[in-house]
Every structure is written in C-alpha cells, then in structure tokens.
Design a protein around this motif. Structure first.
Motif, PDB file in Angstrom:
ATOM      1  N   LYS A 507       0.835  -1.174  -0.048  1.00  0.00           N
ATOM      2  CA  LYS A 507      -0.041  -0.114   0.074  1.00  0.00           C
ATOM      3  C   LYS A 507       0.767   1.372  -0.093  1.00  0.00           C
ATOM      4  O   LYS A 507       0.655   2.160  -0.749  1.00  0.00           O
ATOM      5  N   LYS A 512      -1.777   1.078  -3.781  1.00  0.00           N
ATOM      6  CA  LYS A 512      -2.681   0.099  -3.794  1.00  0.00           C
ATOM      7  C   LYS A 512      -2.714  -1.024  -2.970  1.00  0.00           C
ATOM      8  O   LYS A 512      -1.670  -1.049  -2.574  1.00  0.00           O
ATOM      9  N   TRP A 513      -3.671  -1.962  -2.811  1.00  0.00           N
ATOM     10  CA  TRP A 513      -3.511  -2.974  -1.722  1.00  0.00           C
ATOM     11  C   TRP A 513      -3.085  -4.314  -2.592  1.00  0.00           C
ATOM     12  O   TRP A 513      -3.359  -5.298  -2.089  1.00  0.00           O
TER      13      TRP A 513
END
Length: 568
Positions: A507, A512-513
């Motif tokens: 992250k 983003k994950w």
C-alpha cells in the motif's frame, strides 16, 4: 506377732512373683507325649519303580524287641498290583486283609505266620530269600526288575497300605537311613516306643507368644544324631544335648532354634554352629536357659528323652488352640509340588512390572501380554534365604496335554521389598497359535543360603489364556499438550502479523492493496462468473487494423491456393 505375719506374707508374695515371672515344671515319665513322638531311624528306600506287569514291589522288614505277643495286622485298600516281600528275624503272627491283586512272598524258613481273614484264601509264596538287606534288594531286582520301597518297621501293631506307592525320581533302591513317615502310602501304628521319655508343661501359657518347645538329651545318653520333623506353625525350639550331638531338621520351615550343639539343614545344605554353652542337663537349668535365650515369659512343653538307638526321629504334632473364628473362604492361588521336607512355595501373578495389582486366579490373560510373577517361600528361622528360578514350563489341561518350555526374565527385586522371594516375567507369544486356554504354569526353584543352593521343589499356578482380539488399525491420533497448543496459536499469530505487514508495505509503495503488475480489473473481467469490477467494459471494434487485415488476407489466400494446386 502381726509383724512376723506381715513379713511372712511379703516373702510369700515375692516367692509367688518370682515363680510366676519364670515358670518351670518338673518332668515326669509318660507313655504318650502330646507334642513329641519318638521313633528310631532305620534303613530303607523309596523309588519310582513299576514293573512291566504294572505291579509295584515293596519289602517290609519287621523288627520286634518286646515281650508282648508279636501280633500285627496287615491291611491293603485301593492299591495297585503289588508284589509284597515280608521278612523278620523273630517269630510273629500277622492277620492279613487284602485283595487278590497282592502277591505275598516270605522265606522258606520264615518265622512269620500269616492268617487270612474270613473269605480270603490268598496263600503266601514261600521262596529262598537272602537274610541281608542289600542281598534281598538284589534278589528282588533280579526277579521283578526293581524295588519300589524297602521299609524297616519297629514293633508294628497295624500296617495299612493304600493308593499308589511310587515316588518321582530314581528307579534304583539305595538303602539309607530314612523317615518312614514320609511314605504317604503306608500308615503304621506302633505298639510302644522304646525310649525313656519325660515331659511336662507349665501351668501358665501365654497365647500371645509363639510356641516354645524344649528338648533335653541327658549327658549319659549314647545318642549322637537326632532328626526332627516339625509342623506348619511358627515355633521356637531350644535343643540341648551332650557334646557331639547333631540335630538334623528335615523340614525347618517355620522354626527358630537355639542349641548348644551343631544343627544341620540338609535341604540347603548348611550347618549352624552352637550359639550357647550349657553343661548342666538339669531340667530347671535347661528351662531357664531357654526362657532367657528367647526372651520368653513361658514355654509350651519340655521333653527329656533317653533313646536306646544311635539315630532317632522326633516328630512334632502341634496342637491347635481352639478359638471361635469366622471362616472366610480364600481362593487357592498356587499349589506347591514339594516333598514334605522342602519349603512351601507361593506364586502370585501380576499384570504390570510394578507388582501392585495381583491377578485373580480366574482372570484370563491375553496371549500377547507379558505377565509378571513373584515366587516366595517361608522364612527358615533367622536365616535369610534367596530363591533362584531354574526353569519354567506350561502344561495344557486336557486328554492330550501339551508341554511348552517357558522362557523367563529375572526382574529387579531388592531384599527389602521382597525378602525370601524372587521376581520373573514371562511372554506368552508362543501360545497364540494353540487352541488350549487352560494351562498349569510350573517353575522349579533352588533355595540358596550364601553361595550354597539346594533343591527347593516346584511351585504350580493355574493360568487362563485367551487370544487377543484382532481390530482394524486406527489412524494415528496426535495428542497435543498445552505447550503444543500454545505454540500453534503463537505461530498462527506471527503468520498473520507478517501478512498484514506485507500488505501494508504494498500500500505504501503503490498506493494500492495489490502489486502494480496485477491488474485486478482485467483479471476480474476475464474470470467467468466474476461480478463487475467497477471499470467500464470497452466496446469491441468490428474493423480490424490494417496490419491485421493484410495478414488475414495472406492467410486466406494461401489457404485457398492449396486446393487449386492439388486439382492441377
């Protein structure tokens, strides 16, 4: 006057107190001692011989030295076929009462006259018999093949033969001094005992103490060897005799002894040297010495004997004190197969090596299990004995018995935890393929004192055996303890922390994950059955690009030329 009376009463009380604290008694001549029976030792033998015709061979040598009429009765009941040889150097008259399976042999010049009872016409066979004992044994061996027993009987009144007269062991008759009372098949009633016997018992008897019997041989007696056979109760014995006397205990099972003479224990074998010095043969001196030696307040009996023979057998018959007791049945745990002079043995079985849970005689043991046994014997006075197992075997019960040698392993056993006993263990694996379920477990042992060992006999125990149940194998079950559970929980916790840390690192780097190279929307769009990913699906163009169109045309042209060339 009153002062003299008080002094006299005080002296009387002191005299009574002294006599009560150390009781004695004056022996008197008796015809029948209620505790001790005196018998002279004679030569004889006892073997396992049985002839080819299934007949036993017994020799009776009858001696009479009384002025009474020499009359005796000979009875036989439930006996096997017997060849009976009767000899005597004196004139005697016998009343015979036996069946037709008995053949009697007497010498041609015999002075014995046998008279059958009514309805009996059995006539003795008269043959030439040797007069010497050894020669008579040789004659019987040549005629019948052997001799089952040779017995010398002094002054018989009644002789009763019953049952089987054989003894396990050798078949050869070797004459030696013996105890005729050991021959269980022969019961003899004697006319009298040729010994000067005096005895007495104190009026006071302390039932809380073990019995104390005193035997005194006067100094002027010619006797040198005295054999004793005791009973089965714990007994203290004080033995006093002239210098050179030897006391031979045939079955010293429950006896504690003290003597000024040498004591021989032939079953071990072992000799006990004199433990005290006592020159006086006065009854009162011997009685007080016995009380002092055993630290006793009273004694049970005092016997003074002056036998005529050089070898004497003393048989003790212990009287039971009548008491009202509740009888509780006790299951039979083991059976001893010992001779009467050997130590009674006991075998107890256990299911585990801690020897804490004894097996009931009716308990069935699986053949794939290991059993543990403790063999114990009774104490021999103050002597500490050890028991050594020689061999063990199993014998099945039934019409066709099977005998199996049973290997054993000696188990550790300290002298404190198991005095006068030994421990072994057995494996019953060899019984798994056999159908019999009831067995006799029997072990032969030696009894040892120091480094000297003697035959201790055999001990037998009933054993019920069952085959193990065949069960399907079960999957292994892992049994985690508390440390294992905590370890698994902590490991799972660390794995979770590491995964969360990895996602947080992604992250921070990409915003983003998920990693940058992983297009979650396109991936989700291409997965069948996946819902909308949030990105708008682009319309598919129907016009191909120029490059795609040219390559497609070329492909079509090459494809179409193939059939044309083929046709040409």
């Amino acid at each position: 006057m009153e002062g003299h009376m008080a002094l006299f009463a005080l002296l009387l009380c002191i005299t009574v107190a002294v006599s009560a604290s150390s009781p004695t008694c004056d022996p008197v001549a008796v015809n029948d001692n209620s505790f001790v029976y005196v018998r002279e030792m004679h030569i004889g033998c006892w073997t396992s011989f049985v002839g080819e015709d299934k007949a036993e061979v017994h020799i009776l040598n009858l001696n009479f030295d009384t002025q009474d009429p020499k009359i005796f009765e000979l009875k036989m009941s439930n006996v096997n076929p017997i060849n009976l040889i009767i000899t005597s150097r004196e004139s005697a008259y016998g009343l015979q009462n036996f069946n037709t399976s008995v053949n009697v042999y007497i010498s041609n010049d015999s002075k014995i006259s046998l008279y059958p009872k009514q309805n009996q016409t059995k006539i003795p066979h008269k043959v030439d018999l040797p007069t010497q004992d050894e020669e008579l044994v040789k004659w019987a061996t040549q005629k019948f093949g052997g001799v089952t027993s040779f017995t010398t009987i002094q002054n018989p009144k009644e002789i009763h033969l019953t049952g089987t007269g054989t003894k396990s062991g050798s078949r050869d008759c070797i004459l030696k001094n013996e105890d005729p009372s050991e021959k269980h098949f022969m019961k003899t009633i004697y006319k009298n005992v040729h010994s000067s016997v005096k005895s007495c018992s104190p009026l006071q008897q302390n039932r809380g103490e073990d019995e104390l019997h005193i035997i005194n041989i006067p100094e002027n007696a010619s006797i040198r060897n005295i054999s004793l056979r005791t009973g089965t109760k714990k007994t203290n014995m004080f033995l006093r005799g002239p210098q050179g006397t030897t006391w031979i205990f045939l079955n010293p099972l429950y006896t504690t002894f003290g003597s000024n003479n040498e004591i021989l224990l032939p079953t071990i074998p072992h000799k006990i040297q004199p433990v005290l010095t006592l020159n006086s043969d006065r009854a009162e001196d011997v009685q007080r010495m016995a009380l002092d030696h055993f630290k006793a307040s009273t004694f049970t009996s005092y016997t003074e004997i002056k036998p005529e023979g050089s070898m004497v057998l003393l048989v003790f018959e212990q009287k039971e004190t009548p008491a009202v007791t509740e009888t509780v049945p006790v299951p039979v745990i083991s059976i001893t197969t010992n001779a009467p002079h050997q130590m009674p043995l006991l075998m107890q079985l256990y299911a585990s090596p801690d020897y804490r849970s004894p097996l009931d005689p009716k308990t069935k043991v699986q053949s794939d299990k290991r059993i543990y046994a403790e063999i114990s014997g009774n104490t021999l006075g103050d002597i500490v004995l050890t028991i050594k197992v020689i061999r063990c075997f199993l014998r099945s019960k039934g019409s066709c018995p099977v005998v199996k040698e049973l290997p054993f392993i000696s188990e550790a056993c300290s002298s404190n935890s198991c005095p006068n006993s030994t421990r072994v263990s057995f494996s019953l694996d060899q019984l798994q393929e056999l159908t019999s379920t009831t067995w006799d477990l029997e072990c032969a042992v030696d009894v040892c004192y120091s480094e000297k060992c003697g035959d201790g006999g055999r001990v037998k125990r009933n054993l019920e055996v069952t085959q193990p149940c065949l069960q399907p194998p079960t999957p292994p079950c892992f049994d985690f303890g508390l440390p294992g559970v905590l370890g698994i929980a902590f490991g799972g916790f660390l794995i979770g922390v590491l995964l969360i840390g990895a996602l947080w690192f992604i992250k921070i780097k990409t915003g983003k994950w998920y990693p940058t190279g992983l297009d979650m929307s396109s991936t989700a769009a291409n997965l069948p059955g996946c819902p909308c990913s949030g990105a708008k699906r682009q319309p598919v163009s129907t016009n191909p690009s120029p490059s795609e169109n040219s390559s497609a045309n070329a492909s079509i042209g090459s494809t179409q030329s193939t059939p044309t060339s083929s046709m040409a």
